[in-house]
Design an enzyme around this catalytic site. Structure first.
Site, PDB file in Angstrom:
ATOM      1  N   GLU A 157      16.682  24.477 -38.012  1.00  0.00           N
ATOM      2  CA  GLU A 157      17.524  23.536 -37.060  1.00  0.00           C
ATOM      3  C   GLU A 157      18.585  22.880 -37.923  1.00  0.00           C
ATOM      4  OE1 GLU A 157      14.875  20.629 -35.419  1.00  0.00           O
ATOM      5  OE2 GLU A 157      16.216  19.041 -35.569  1.00  0.00           O
ATOM      6  N   GLU A 162      23.455  13.059 -35.586  1.00  0.00           N
ATOM      7  CA  GLU A 162      22.322  12.100 -35.186  1.00  0.00           C
ATOM      8  C   GLU A 162      22.585  10.747 -35.268  1.00  0.00           C
ATOM      9  OE1 GLU A 162      17.843  14.058 -34.856  1.00  0.00           O
ATOM     10  OE2 GLU A 162      18.710  14.255 -36.856  1.00  0.00           O
TER      11      GLU A 162
END
Length: 278
Positions: A157, A162
């Site tokens: 990932e 974020e």
């Protein structure tokens, strides 16, 4: 599709982020020049997102065996125009406070799985983020699961961006893989200090090669992760498969906490474009 990734297992609440202004002088800064455009979505056709490129995750994760998407999130993802629409030359993902299918909030999560997947390149998006306690916008990538035969985190990932909605000047860039996932992810944050992510558009991107991932916000290289990076105590899984892109706005969850009385809804993430280069 089995969702055994990202919000389902990473337990990102325990990540310890270090605020930095750029890559440290002791880091290998391999800056690349990738300028051959291979994908571009400028979101210039009003209506639903281009179905040839974008699919959706629907629900609260319960159907995948991970209610709350495995991370105590509060939203129910839909493909309704109330939650996701293309208009005014941009993609809009909107989190709404409402009772829907047993959840107290709705939002949307888009992904290019099975529609556009690529190994290596520059992946970038120009985005204006939502703001408020308990909001969790993200632009990220997952490795192909080979029809469900490779589980997370073995398939890898890459979190390009974020943000905790209550921290409107800070972005985070991370990788997750076997031996360095969840609370042990390899990660770094960048604080704009004098600018905000919710009042202006910024370009979030990575340049990814066989043995490095560079993280950028606008023209600033703030992080580089390699197989030798501190904290990467496991197999480097970013050189053997294609990855696909995701965009979403979560509400609540262990990383950000729940919204409070000061969180204003609805909140929208505006995406001006997505581009991929090689």
């Amino acid at each position: 599709m089995k969702h055994n990734f990202k919000f389902s297992q990473i337990g990102i609440l325990a990540l310890l982020f270090v605020t930095v202004l750029s890559c440290s002088t002791d880091e290998k800064q391999q800056v690349t020049t990738l300028n051959k455009l291979v994908l571009e979505d400028n979101f210039d056709v009003n209506g639903a997102p281009d179905a040839a490129l974008w699919g959706f995750d629907i629900g609260n994760g319960a159907a995948e065996g991970i209610p709350g998407w495995g991370n105590n999130e509060l939203q129910y993802y839909t493909d309704r125009s109330e939650n996701v629409v293309v208009e005014d030359g941009m993609l809009k993902i909107t989190a709404i406070k409402e009772n829907f299918q047993g959840s107290g909030f709705t939002s949307a999560r888009l992904l290019t799985k099975g529609k556009f997947q690529k190994k290596f390149g520059r992946f970038e998006a120009r985005i204006k983020l939502p703001w408020g306690q308990g909001l969790w916008p993200a632009f990220w990538m997952l490795g192909d699961d080979e029809n469900g035969t490779v589980s997370w985190p073995q398939r890898g990932e890459i979190d390009i961006m974020e943000n905790r909605g209550q921290e409107p000047t800070i972005t985070h860039g991370s990788v997750h893989g076997p031996g360095y996932s969840g609370a042990n992810a390899v990660t770094k944050s960048y604080d704009l200090v004098t600018e905000r992510l919710d009042t202006e558009f910024h370009v979030y991107g990575i340049e990814w090669g066989p043995d490095y991932i560079n993280y950028y916000i606008d023209d600033v290289l703030f992080n580089q992760i390699t197989p030798e990076s501190n904290g990467l105590n496991g197999e480097w899984v970013f050189n053997d498969r294609e990855f696909y892109m995701l965009l979403n706005v979560a509400v609540g969850g262990s990383f950000v906490g729940a919204p409070n009385q000061n969180t204003v809804f609805p909140q929208t993430m505006h995406v001006d474009y997505i581009r991929v280069y090689e």
